[in-house]
Design a protein around this motif. Sequence first.
Motif: not given
Length: 178
Positions: A32-49, A11-12, A57-63
Motif C-alpha cells: 500500500q505504501q509503495a502504491e502511494d509513493l508511486t502515485h506521489d512520484t507521478f504527481v511530483k513529476a507533473y508538478l515539476y515537469y 503516457d509515462w 531519459s524520463e525513466k531515469t528522471w522518474l526513478f
Amino acid sequence: MSQYRKEEIADWYDQHSKSILSFILLMVKDYQQAEDLTHDTFVKAYLYYDSFKNHSSEKTWLFSIAHNLTVDFLRKRKPKLFLKEYFLSQKDTNLLPEDMIKLKEDSYELYQALGEIKDTYRKVIVLRKIKGFSIEDTAKILNWSESKVKSTLYRAIPVLKKQLIKEGFFNEEALRRY
C-alpha cells in the motif's frame, strides 16, 4: 501546455508505473505504501515537469524522483517504530502476486535474499541488474558518483550470492557458474 503535460505524464505512467512500483516495494516492503509513493512520484513529476530538461531519459528522471520520495519516507519514520518492526517482524513466506512485483527472473528467492541485504546494495542491484539501468543513469537516480555505483555493485554481488546460499536457495557449486 497543461493538456500536453497531462497526456505525457499519463503516457509515462502507463510505461513506467509497474517498474517504479516494484522498485519502491523492494525498499519499503509495504504494498500500500509503495502504491502511494508511486502515485506521489507521478504527481511530483507533473508538478515539476518544467524542471525536466531531457539531460537523461524520463525513466531515469522518474526513478530519481521515486528514489528521493522513498528515502524521505523512510527517514521520516520514527526510529522507535522502525526498531520495533525490525525486531518483531516475522519472515513472510507467502509469495507475492505476479502483478505486485515482476523481477527479471520472477524469482521469489531473489526477492527474499534482496530483502535481507544492506539497503545500498539492494538499490544498486535492483537498478543495475534487475531494472537494467546504465551506470550513469543509476548514479543519477541515486545521486551517487559513477565510481560509487561500480564499487557498491562490485561489493553487493558477492553479498547477495552469500545470502542466497545462507537462505538455502542455492548451493555454492551452483552459484559458481554465475
